[in-house]
Structures are given as structure tokens and as C-alpha cells.
Scaffold this active site. Structure first.
Site, PDB file in Angstrom:
ATOM      1  N   LYS A   1      10.250  -3.614  -4.045  1.00 16.18           N
ATOM      2  CA  LYS A   1       9.958  -2.357  -3.356  1.00 16.18           C
ATOM      3  C   LYS A   1       8.802  -2.607  -2.389  1.00 16.18           C
ATOM      4  O   LYS A   1       8.246  -3.698  -2.353  1.00 16.18           O
ATOM      5  CB  LYS A   1       9.549  -1.290  -4.383  1.00 16.18           C
ATOM      6  N   GLY A   2       8.415  -1.564  -1.667  1.00 14.62           N
ATOM      7  CA  GLY A   2       7.293  -1.689  -0.747  1.00 14.62           C
ATOM      8  C   GLY A   2       5.989  -1.929  -1.491  1.00 14.62           C
ATOM      9  O   GLY A   2       5.797  -1.430  -2.600  1.00 14.62           O
ATOM     10  N   VAL A   3       5.095  -2.690  -0.868  1.00 12.05           N
ATOM     11  CA  VAL A   3       3.869  -3.108  -1.542  1.00 12.05           C
ATOM     12  C   VAL A   3       2.607  -2.832  -0.733  1.00 12.05           C
ATOM     13  O   VAL A   3       1.581  -2.415  -1.263  1.00 12.05           O
ATOM     14  CB  VAL A   3       3.933  -4.628  -1.846  1.00 12.05           C
TER      15      VAL A   3
ATOM     16  N   GLY B   1       2.389 -10.750   5.544  1.00 12.22           N
ATOM     17  CA  GLY B   1       3.145 -11.775   4.829  1.00 12.22           C
ATOM     18  C   GLY B   1       4.583 -11.364   4.554  1.00 12.22           C
ATOM     19  O   GLY B   1       5.336 -12.118   3.957  1.00 12.22           O
TER      20      GLY B   1
ATOM     21  N   SER C   1       5.423  -0.236   4.509  1.00 10.51           N
ATOM     22  CA  SER C   1       5.769  -1.261   3.509  1.00 10.51           C
ATOM     23  C   SER C   1       7.267  -1.591   3.526  1.00 10.51           C
ATOM     24  O   SER C   1       7.815  -1.983   2.505  1.00 10.51           O
ATOM     25  CB  SER C   1       5.405  -0.808   2.089  1.00 10.51           C
TER      26      SER C   1
ATOM     27  N   THR D   1       9.719  -6.235   3.741  1.00 15.35           N
ATOM     28  CA  THR D   1      10.309  -7.072   2.689  1.00 15.35           C
ATOM     29  C   THR D   1      11.522  -6.377   2.071  1.00 15.35           C
ATOM     30  O   THR D   1      12.559  -7.004   1.844  1.00 15.35           O
ATOM     31  CB  THR D   1       9.261  -7.385   1.607  1.00 15.35           C
TER      32      THR D   1
ATOM     33  N   GLU E   1       1.334  -0.920   1.798  1.00 10.28           N
ATOM     34  CA  GLU E   1       0.661   0.284   2.278  1.00 10.28           C
ATOM     35  C   GLU E   1      -0.146   1.017   1.195  1.00 10.28           C
ATOM     36  O   GLU E   1      -1.291   1.423   1.430  1.00 10.28           O
ATOM     37  CB  GLU E   1       1.693   1.237   2.897  1.00 10.28           C
TER      38      GLU E   1
END
Lengths: 155, 759
Positions: free
Chosen positions: B715-717, B476, B516, B519, B719
């Protein structure tokens, strides 16, 4: 061999070798690529279509055995007005879709569930899809989509 | 003005994926397309005595064959150039390609391969990482010294050790000498198959000058570069077009079938498709590596962690792939969560005669945190302290320093995450009752910093186009995250933003959906590009509205004059006016996260020196163990995850639910068991993926500490949710049965074995 069957309410004639699977006929002869090839062992359910309303793994189902049957694939789930079925719309709204490769199979299995049992509980929904592997979602949002359809229908 | 940020806007691809019209890589068929198949090694190690393909060439429907004799005599790879396209003299793992055939259909290609005459003399193999280190162990690559590396990359390696990272700070021995307790553990973890639903595939075309390769791949630019490396081409001779991806989880970052498709397409002058069948896919996938981890910690009387000594052995399989990078990760893990003195870490990746391993969501974090957090329970138990209280009293806080020297400005978020879980499910109330147990595990993880870019264009109907080579792997990140960020930048709704599918001829470099990053990185690139595009929009609008630029704002698909919302001009009109005047409105942006500063001499072989944009996570599991069957049921599972800013909460929930499900698979069921170099399972069913009835609903708390560098703080989500799962489950199981199982997966057999030992 010559086979006559109905696919998504359209009569079709196929001339196939006896060993050809329904999945191959759908994907390569009828260009219905919604049903997916993922294991060809009948283990993952990505190829699920409805045969006379019953979910089958089309990857191990011979086309020769589907003569005179009614096949529904994911492409046949939309209403005649082109609108998504309530289950399809719920998959969209409830994030039941991630990569989407298992989605057509899940939709077919769950459409059959709802046709036979319009009010399944959570355990029944989970049990219905033990033959449909999904690697992305962890299944919960898929189950929630079905529950949303049930709630909406009961309103 | 509606804001897209924080809204659970539906995915851009959700409708086509539910109607069957979304085209995945395996759905693509080109006119005149032929089908390739690979002849693969049936044994883990051997010398090719005879290879005769004359009957294959003569078989019905065959257009050509290819072997090592037909390709440049070179090895290639992501960082260490150690992999030939085809084995020519020796085979080094079961499934290694030896030859390729191309025929009218897949069936004819398969039938033709039956006529191959292949004789292999089996030679001693190395299939165990500890055995591979013995002085007299056979070498997987006797010619290892001759392998080149990517430009500028060097690290210690020798014999079967494909990469080594070693940190030996001062004070470790002294600390052990004065320790009140020395706690020691050994952990063993399994090889996990990514088990994406769409098997790997590639279709290549060659027009006499350039190649076009159709993929369903997480990293199209890497396909381009790796195919160029394998076939000795210039990267820009290759165009890679991405289609919908049926899951990847890291396994579709490195190249797979693409070089073979390109080779065969050039040979026969027609499009060639290769697609793995499932057993072949499982056999040759770059799975999560199995590992052995030893930890020894020196602990003071009052529980202070004085020093630590860690040894990690990772199974690289027969080639290096990206594993050399991953030997750095222990440096970011073993000093990360709790205050500790000097940490000695020796990490070695080992060649074996098994399929090359590689990236899987969370890479080696899954087994490193399993070891760290199981070990932390052991220390608490040794001290007679409550496992949760001991952790909380030892937590790192803001400004903590990793063994690399990297400073974690916001490590105090860990404490907040523990609080969040406690509020939802008090520790004292969990794991009560016979055969029940509770476990907790935390982790700190990075957001991958690698570069990305976008070009934005304002379309004539007022919608926004986003051109990027970034990929939507199902997470997503594109279908919600990047699209919503782009919408927000222009006061549009997400439906008014169209993001292209990747095409390396059209879009600038993007480092693929890994770690991640999409985004965060691509979202920030959108923000950079939007600054230029908005400037053109306002400049055009200002002249049309006869207003000052500083009095204008974007809202609901139009530029309005602040304070007089009726004075507005739709974006469509602006696009048309600009096009006629100065030319169409577009702009580009790029971003890569600056690397945090570290001490470069803290370790040798530190190829991945820092953990930028860290996030913090706490997981709690409650389990029940069946003492008769050894089966484990997960009763409750809680996650507190820090995300910076939640761009799309429902999409994030899906990442956490799905990531934990994969983590439960790793913890409890999934493993490619290896017997003399051969995988014992070849199918989904034998492998044992989690089913709908196996996975509980994950209880989630999102924590938000916006990152000033991230788009709207994101931030990254995606992984991290897989990473602490095995640790939390392992701790819960140990709590339930009163005995430690320091191996994953924690199968019923292992549970019963432990219970028998206890009696």
C-alpha cells in the site's frame, strides 16, 4: 581576472569577472555540476566544496579569492581506481540518499570531518552538518552512514 | 530463487547521486540556451497603472519580452480556470508574474528587469481568511462568476469562497440537545513551505511545430496539459522530459515556470531556461495552506461521541490550484478514527491576496488531524479519563463507516497499531518528570488511486526495461519499489531492471508522484504487464527447451524446467530467439484503484469522494519544554505504520524518518508568517528548517496487512508519516505544561505566552 587553481588534482586557468562565485565557475566554466545551487545565501550547504581541505559554501565564495588553492568537489571524491570513497559507498548502502540534491554538499562536509576527526561520535557528526540542509531524510541515515565508515575503519 | 520483496536493495540512483553525475533539472544546459526572468508584482493587491518595457527591450543581451498582450486572453488552472499567465490590469498577490524577459544570461535578464517601468496603485487587499468572509470584504476576483471549470466539475462557490463542501446529516442538533458535555475548540495552523532543495525550473525548446520541455517535476503529464491550457495548444504539441528531481513534496505537481519557458522559446526560437532563485521560489511556491478549524462535539455521560459540528476555513491564496479537491478531505477525517454519531462538516476554501497555496505531503491532513486529535485530548480531559485509554475504548473497528458512507473493512488495524507502540514504549512510563509530557495521535490515510501505466521489454542481454512516465521524486518508489517489483515478476535481481526517466512522447499517462501512489499503482501496472511478457517468455522457452509451458518457471535470469534445474535457458537467449521469430518481447499494463462506493448525496461539493486503499498510523511523542526559553525538545518519537507489505524496509524507514522530520518542522518551527499579505521571511535561514541536531531517531514499527489489489500486497507509504506529527507533539506539549496551545507552529513565543497566561 586570471586565476590559477587546482580542481580535483587538475590544474586549471580561469578568466573570470571579480564578482563571479566559485560555484558559478565550477558549474558553468568547468562543467562540474555536482555542487548544487539551492540558496545562493550560504545557508543550505548544497554547494559545499573543499578549499584546501576545508568546507566552504562555494555559492558565496569568490573565485578570485581561490587563486593557488586546492579545490575538491564531489566529482573528485572517487579513488583513482574509480571506486567510490568509503563515505560515498556508505551513503549508497545506508540509504543516506533520497532526492540527492543535498548529497554532494553533505559528502564534502563529512569528508572534511572524517579527515580531521576519524572517530566522531553521533553528536559531533550531527553538529558537523548543521550547515547542510536536507529536506528528505531527517538526517538519521546520513549520520548512520558516517558511523558505518568509522566502524569499518576501526576494524 | 532470490526474492526481492522485503529486501533493502540499494537505490538505482544512489551511486550517480553520490558521485555528482546525476543530472537534475537545474544541471541541464542546451546549446544556444537563453535565460528568462519574470517581472513579479511587488505588492499583494493593486491596479497596474503603467507598464513600460521599452528600456528592458533595449537593454544589453535582451532577446525579447512578453506580457499579457502577447498571450491568449484566457485563464487556466487545474480544476478552476482562474489564473492568467500574466497580470494585466490587477495584481492579486506579491510575486504574481507581470512580464517576462529573455536574455543571454540570467544576470543580463536580471539587469534588464531593472529598467522596467511599473506603476501600481495599491488597492485594499484581503489577507485573512476570516476577514475575507465579511459581507463588505473586497473581492480578490470581482469577476469570479465568469471562471470556467474543468469539464464535468462543479461545486458551490461564491465571492471569496473558491470552493465549499457541506455535509449536514440528520440528528446533529438533537444529539447536542441531549449531550452531557459539549466540548468546543478552535485551531489555527500555519503556512508551510515545501522547501525542496532544488528550486523550481523549466527549460523549453520550440522547433517550429512542437515544444520540448525539460523539467524536474513530479507530474510530467500535468505539465503537458497545463502548458497546453495556458497557451491554448493541443497537449500532444508538447513533449515533457523529466530529469532527476531535487525534492518536491507536492510543490512540483502543478505547473510553475513551464508555460513561460515555452512562451519565450517560441518567441525567440532558441531554448529558454527559467529557474527561481530561492527568495522567489519561497515567495511563489504553492505552500501548505494556513487554516482555521472549529470543532464542537456532543459527548454523553459515559464518553460516547454523539455528534460533531466542524467548520474548516482553508486559505487558497489568490488562485484555486488543487485546493477545491481538498475541501473534501475533512469528510474522510472527522469521522475516521473513533466511533461517532452524525458529523456536520462545512469546509470552505477562501481566496486571499497571498500566493496561491496547494499540495504539500499529507495535504490538509496535517491540520485536520491536529485539530481532531487535540480535540480528542480535550474531550478525555473533560471526562477525567486517561487520554490513551479513552481513545482505545472509542476506536473504530473493521467495517466502520465514514460520514461519506465509505466502509473501512480493516479499521481494526488501528487497535493493533496502538498495541505495537505500547509494547515498544509503555504509555505509563513516558512523559514522567518536570516539564515533560507525552502525546499520542493516530490517523487513517489514503493511497492515491490515480492511473498509471508501464511498458515492459525484455532486452537482448536478459535485462528488463520498464518504460513509464512515473517519477522518482526521491522517495525511492521507482529507484527501489517499482524496480524490485519488476525484478520479482521475472526472477531477476533489482540491478537487472532499468526504469526509464519520464518522457510524455514515449510513455503513457501517469498521475505523478503524489499521495503515496507510485509503488502501489505503478507496481500493480508492472504486474499486469508482466503477465503478457511472461507468457511470451514461456512460449518461446517451451519451444526451445521442448517442454510444456506449465512445467516452466523463472529463476535467476533464466527459464528452468521445474524439478530439473539444469535444464534451463537464459533470458538473453529467449529474447534473441523471440526477436528473430515473432518479434521483440514486450507488453504493457495499466492500473487505477476502483473508487470505494460512497453515498453521493452525503455532502455538496464532494470533489474527492473517497479514501481508497486506506492505511492506519499511530504516533507517540515525548517532549520536554524549557520553561525559561519556551523551547521544546523531542525526547522520543515512535511510529506504528501499516504499509500493506514492506517492499524495501530501509527505504520505508527513510520515508518515515524524513516525513516525521517535516512534521516536526510544521509542529514546532516552520511557518510563513504573513503581514498584510506579505511573507515576513524570504530565506531558508529566516524560515527555519529542521537541522540535523533537531531531529531524534524515530522508533518505528511496521505493520503488514497485504492488500490483495496491491503489488505483493504493498500500500502507500511515504505520505502519512508527516500527518499526525503536529497532533502528537501538540498533545505532548499540553501534557507537559498543563495548558493547551491550539496553534501550530508551537513556537517558543507561543509556549511562553501560554505559560504567562497560566500564571
Amino acid at each position: 581576472m586570471r586565476i590559477e587553481l587546482t580542481v580535483n588534482e587538475r590544474k586549471v586557468m580561469l578568466d573570470v569577472p571579480p564578482s563571479e562565485t566559485l560555484l558559478t565557475s565550477l558549474r558553468e566554466r568547468l562543467h562540474l555540476t555536482g555542487a548544487k545551487e539551492a540558496c545562493v545565501e550560504g545557508e543550505c550547504g548544497a554547494c559545499t566544496v573543499l578549499l584546501n581541505g576545508r568546507p566552504v559554501d562555494s555559492c558565496i565564495y569568490p573565485t578570485a579569492a581561490s587563486s593557488e588553492t586546492q579545490i575538491t568537489t564531489v566529482e573528485g571524491l572517487r579513488g583513482t581506481d574509480g571506486k567510490l570513497s568509503p563515505l560515498q559507498q556508505a551513503f549508497v548502502d545506508h540509504f543516506a540518499v533520497q532526492c540527492g540534491f543535498c548529497t554532494p554538499g553533505l559528502l564534502m562536509t563529512l569528508s572534511a570531518l572524517l579527515a580531521n576527526n576519524p572517530d566522531p561520535n553521533r553528536a559531533e557528526i550531527q553538529q558537523a552538518i548543521v550547515g547542510n540542509l536536507c529536506r528528505c531524510t531527517g538526517y538519521v541515515q546520513v549520520v548512520e552512514a558516517v558511523e558505518a565508515v568509522v566502524r569499518e575503519a576501526q576494524r | 530463487m532470490t526474492t526481492e520483496i522485503g529486501q533493502s536493495s540499494v537505490r538505482s540512483d544512489a551511486v550517480t547521486k553520490t558521485t555528482g553525475s546525476a543530472m537534475f533539472g537545474t544541471d541541464i544546459a542546451l546549446p544556444g540556451m537563453l535565460h528568462g526572468r519574470l517581472l513579479r508584482s511587488p505588492v499583494p493587491a493593486g491596479r497596474i497603472v503603467k507598464l513600460d518595457l521599452s528600456q528592458v527591450v533595449a537593454a544589453p543581451g535582451v532577446h525579447g519580452v512578453s506580457t499579457a498582450a502577447d498571450v491568449p486572453d484566457r485563464r487556466s488552472g487545474l480544476v478552476l480556470l482562474d489564473a492568467p499567465l500574466f497580470a494585466s490590469d490587477f495584481v492579486r498577490y506579491e510575486g504574481e508574474p507581470i512580464a517576462a524577459v529573455v536574455a543571454e544570461t540570467r544576470e543580463l535578464a536580471n539587469q534588464a528587469l531593472e529598467f522596467a517601468v511599473l506603476e501600481i496603485e495599491e488597492i485594499p487587499s484581503v489577507t485573512d481568511i476570516e476577514a475575507a468572509l465579511a459581507p463588505d470584504a473586497p473581492l480578490v476576483h470581482p469577476d469570479w462568476e465568469s471562471f470556467d471549470t474543468s469539464p464535468g466539475m462543479t461545486w458551490p462557490r461564491s465571492g471569496n469562497v473558491v470552493a465549499e463542501s457541506f455535509a449536514d446529516p440528520e440528528g446533529v442538533e438533537e444529539a447536542f440537545e441531549k449531550a452531557a458535555y459539549v466540548v468546543e475548540d478552535r485551531f489555527e495552523t500555519g503556512r508551510q513551505y515545501q522547501a525542496y532543495m532544488e528550486p523550481r525550473m523549466a527549460i523549453a525548446e520550440f522547433d517550429g511545430q512542437r515544444f520540448t520541455i525539460h523539467v524536474a517535476h513530479q507530474f510530467p503529464y500535468n505539465v503537458r496539459d497545463r502548458v497546453a491550457g495556458a497557451l491554448d495548444l493541443s497537449p500532444s504539441q508538447i513533449r515533457v522530459i523529466g530529469h532527476h528531481i531535487g525534492g518536491g513534496f507536492g510543490a512540483k505537481l502543478d505547473t510553475g515556470l513551464e508555460p513561460y519557458a515555452a512562451l519565450l522559446a517560441r518567441q525567440v526560437g532558441r531554448p529558454v531556461r527559467l529557474a527561481n532563485d530561492r527568495p522567489e521560489d519561497l515567495l511563489t511556491c504553492q505552500c501548505r495552506e494556513n487554516a482555521v478549524i472549529r470543532i464542537r462535539t456532543a459527548v454523553s455521560e459515559d464518553g460516547a461521541l454523539l455528534a460533531r459540528d466542524v467548520e474548516v476555513l482553508m486559505d487558497s491564496g489568490a488562485h484555486a490550484t488543487d485546493i477545491p479537491f481538498l475541501t473534501s478531505i475533512p469528510m474522510h477525517v472527522f469521522g475516521s478514527l473513533y466511533r461517532i454519531g452524525p458529523v456536520r462538516i462545512k469546509t470552505r476554501a477562501i481566496y486571499t491576496n497571498t500566493a496561491p497555496t496547494g499540495a504539500f505531503r499529507g495535504v490538509n491532513g496535517t491540520h485536520l488531524y491536529f485539530a481532531l486529535e487535540r480535540h480528542m485530548d480535550h474531550i478525555a480531559n473533560e471526562l477525567g479519563l486517561d487520554r490513551l485509554k479513552y481513545r482505545r475504548s472509542s476506536l473504530q473497528s473493521d467495517g466502520a463507516q465514514l460520514p461519506t458512507g465509505q466502509v473501512l473493512d480493516d479499521a481494526g488495524i488501528l487497535s493493533e497499531a496502538f498495541d505495537a507502540i505500547e509494547r515498544k514504549a509503555p504509555w505509563a512510563e513516558l512523559g514522567i518528570g518536570p516539564n515533560r509530557g507525552v502525546g499520542v495521535a493516530a490517523c487513517m490515510w489514503l493511497t492515491n488511486p490515480m492511473p498509471g501505466s508501464v511498458t515492459l521489454k525484455l532486452n537482448s542481454d536478459g535485462t528488463l526495461g520498464v518504460l513509464t512516465a512515473a517519477t522518482e521524486n526521491g522517495s525511492g518508489a521507482i529507484a527501489t519499489g517499482v524496480r524490485q517489483i519488476a525484478a520479482e515478476e521475472f526472477g531477476l535481481s533489482a540491478e537487472q531492471v532499468i526504469v526509464t526517466m519520464p518522457d510524455t512522447d514515449a510513455a503513457a499517462f501517469d498521475a505523478g508522484s503524489q499521495g503515496s501512489r507510485t509503488t502501489h499503482i505503478v507496481g500493480r501496472a508492472v504486474h499486469e504487464a508482466a503477465v503478457q511478457v511472461r507468457a511470451r517468455i514461456f512460449e518461446t522457452a517451451a519451444s526451445l527447451l521442448e517442454a510444456a509451458v506449465e512445467d516452466l518457471e523463472l529463476a535467476d535470469g533464466a527459464v528452468v524446467v521445474v524439478g530439473t534445474p539444469t535444464t534451463r535457458i537464459p533470458l538473453a537467449d529467449i529474447a534473441a530467439a523471440a526477436q528473430a521469430a515473432g518479434g521483440p518481447i514486450s507488453g504493457s499494463g495499466s492500473y487505477t484503484t476502483p473508487m470505494p462506493s460512497v453515498n453521493p448525496t452525503c455532502a455538496s461539493g464532494l470533489l474527492f469522494p473517497a479514501f481508497p486503499t486506506p492505511t492506519y498510523h499511530v504516533h507517540v511523542a515525548e517532549v520536554e519544554v524549557d520553561p525559561v526559553t519556551g523551547g521544546i525538545r523531542v525526547l522520543r518519537y515512535l511510529v506504528a505504520q501499516e504499509v500493506g507489505r514492506a517492499i524495501n524496509p530501509q527505504a520505508i524507514r527513510g520515508q518515515i524518518q524524513g516525513g516525521v522530520a517535516q512534521g516536526l518542522g510544521y509542529a514546532l518551527w516552520e511557518n510563513l508568517w504573513i503581514d498584510e499579505g506579505r511573507y515576513m521571511q524570504r530565506t531558508f535561514e529566516a524560515y527555519g528548517l529542521p537541522l540535523a541536531t533537531d531531529i531524534p531517531e524515530i522508533e518505528i514499527v511496521l505493520l503488514e496487512h497485504p492488500d490483495p489489489a496491491g503489488p505483493y500486497g504493498a500500500k502507500g507509504v511515504a505520505e502519512p508519516p508527516i500527518i499526525p506529527v503536529a497532533a502528537a507533539i501538540g498533545n505532548a506539549v499540553a501534557d507537559a505544561i498543563g495548558i493547551s496551545i491550539n496553534a501550530v507552529p508551537i513556537t517558543p513565543e507561543r509556549v511562553l505566552e501560554a505559560l504567562v497566561d497560566l500564571r
